[in-house]
Enzyme design. Structure first.
Site: not given
Lengths: 290, 290, 290
Positions: C51, C156, C211-213, C215
């Site tokens: 990251y 993951s 939802g990756g932004g 929502l």
């Protein structure tokens, strides 16, 4: 040539298996192909009852009859269960599968007769039969095993659930699932087919390991940039790519040319660098890993 | 009529199960359908709480109340878990599922009341509920089993992973998964759905076994060339095709005509030849097996 | 804030996990985000070696070094196995995965150094590596566990068969599979991914739970009609929708704004009504359940 077991209780094979699929050719060439393979350490030969319209086992068997000492230097694989209309099988009028006890036993015994041997090392159900009755298959396998005609059993082209369903009815392990796997047909490495074999500690065999001829030796401009680095052809790199997989894939090569047998055998000496493996996958996928 | 168990510890059913899905009709016809079925050996009846907008169980129950001796001659299946807006269920304002302990128990007990019986032989969760809590379902099933209201439990329309997940929480076996299976909807025989049931030694039930009416009796020119040979209609051949599968499929027929019940029942006497089975599959697939 | 174990032998986390994915920002803001999270009961922080181009663990670690008492108030998750070309990883020239024993151990120890701690609570294999050798992974995990550097292990983005394959080689349970799950990306709830975790009594973690932004909090006209009823934003309702699932999903939020952390945390206090849950699914699917 590296040798390895398909399963801890399974047969030990040469890492490159020589397929007789296309060997509906003259006996002399088959004899030469057998000697070339054995001399290069490729001792495992892959047959099926139906190859060469039910004729290839018999041609191979002629060589064994003329050279009785050969049998003990090799391992033999054959398959059963596919039936199609043919002058040699006049009872079939539509392509179908037959995995009844009677047919499996008959087919295995007929393969022994054709191959001129008293045993095969591995018998595979050639395709998943929607009418497969696992209890009948278990009975057929157990009988062939008990009388020493077949030493080990496996399947081909089975899905993970078909593999686990049949396995659940057998008192001994299926030792392989022979699947279509190549660098261009790599889905089985990602879709669960190979995972389930690793879970069962079983090695896959790979048919069409060169993508059905898409990955040839003489691509004018090698598909894989690292060819010169490894002093290897695209075909050899493609085999080395499979051999690098942790599931211990056994590629089954299918050629009628002795020089191609030798070329393929050399792939086991190539140890691909990790990043080269991913670079090759990127070339055939057209995108990098997620 | 052949009878068989769904699982070694499960209920014994007639191989053809009679579905009450469309029986939102007059009580007299339902009574006639029941007698016709029983006389032909079809003793198993398939219900759901919601069939006929929550009305079919009650109509069927009226017949049982008028003929108290009938109950002991039959096995009853019903389902629970689907809820949709209806005048009979004013609490629902959007279609949803409910597999809470409270609802399963309430729904099963309500089905007993509607059917006029003290027990059902088999209760199914009608659809896989994304909010299914397997511990709650286990509690509901155990309670209904302990007090004798439901003898056996199963599911319907579950995927293999949903089936195995729920099974892992239950102290007794799910005895079936009722799936849509027919010769025109044959995917479950190939995609793992039926494999996983065979692995668990559980028989599938098949809804819409005639492809939702696509395979009728009076096709002017029979779809399957071997009809005359078997003196059978397309509908009968289609059922015989399912009955031939080694998983012991129990087709659930859905008709309101007594003569169709009789016609379907005769399918169990047809033993399809192996090649005819594959020929029929070829007709509906438009291609032969690989 | 509700707390829960990922597995009976796994770590106990706050139901909302705070992700450091986007925290390649100034140390002061990270410090503020950490305090805001802890004060609201969100004690679990999700990292990965990669990251912020391999930089976010170090920024976070600076805060821990300046506030030595913080470490014992939180749980740390990190990941390993993805390698890509970067000035910070000059040895990589193509994106690839590395799950060799040597790399896993090195990467975990490097994460400890970057994070300024002597242990992480959970280490995940970041993506399913086609070259993953399960015996090597088992060795790496066992070594890190034995010397107390990593307390628990998971994966993951693994498929069900990948999860079960790796699990079969480990002497202790994988305690999670961190998947992309949101109300707009709900396939894992239906396609077997979450079923298999429930079968293993393991809770999923969810990345991109909004939802990756898609929502967001300030949709001018709330997507979900029941927003006012719950006095909740679309974002909060979307998290509550995940939290309602019986598998005990742990959403990993990914924001750089303290006020959003607080907003998300409040979602755990919303208990969605059953029908509202299905109504929300209907809104995003554009159709009701079958």
């Amino acid at each position: 040539m590296e040798r390895k077991k398909l399963h801890k209780d399974g047969p030990e094979f040469s890492r490159i298996v020589v397929g007789a699929w296309r060997w509906n050719i003259d006996t002399e060439t088959v004899e030469k192909l057998i000697h070339t393979s054995l001399d290069a350490g490729m001792t495992t030969f892959d047959h099926a009852d139906i190859y060469g319209d039910h004729g290839n086992e018999e041609i191979f068997g002629r060589v064994l009859k003329n050279n009785p000492s050969l049998r003990q230097r090799m391992e033999l694989v054959t398959k059963c269960g596919i039936k199609f209309p043919s002058a040699h099988r006049p009872e079939s009028w539509v392509k179908h599968y037959n995995t009844s006890k009677a047919h499996i036993v008959w087919s295995a015994e007929n393969s022994l007769k054709m191959l001129g041997t008293d045993r095969v090392d591995l018998l595979l159900i050639h395709r998943p039969d929607p009418l497969l009755n696992p209890e009948e298959v278990a009975e057929a396998f157990s009988q062939l095993r008990q009388n020493g005609k077949v030493l080990h059993f496996g399947v081909s082209n089975f899905t993970p659930t078909q593999f686990e369903m049949l396995q659940s009815y057998l008192p001994f392990p299926l030792v392989t699932n022979q699947l279509e796997i190549s660098i261009t047909h790599h889905a089985p490495l990602f879709d669960g087919n190979v995972d389930v074999l690793m879970k069962h500690r079983v090695a896959p065999m790979a048919w069409s390991p060169l993508g059905g001829g898409k990955l040839v030796s003489e691509t004018p401009h090698g598909l894989f940039a690292k060819g010169p680095h490894y002093q290897a052809t695209d075909a050899q790199l493609s085999l080395a790519w499979l051999l690098r997989h942790p599931s211990s894939i056994f590629p089954v090569i299918g050629t009628t040319k002795p020089e191609r047998v030798i070329e393929s055998g050399k792939a086991v000496d190539i140890r691909l660098d990790l990043q080269d493996w991913f670079e090759m996958l990127k070339v055939v996928q057209g995108r990098e890993m997620p």
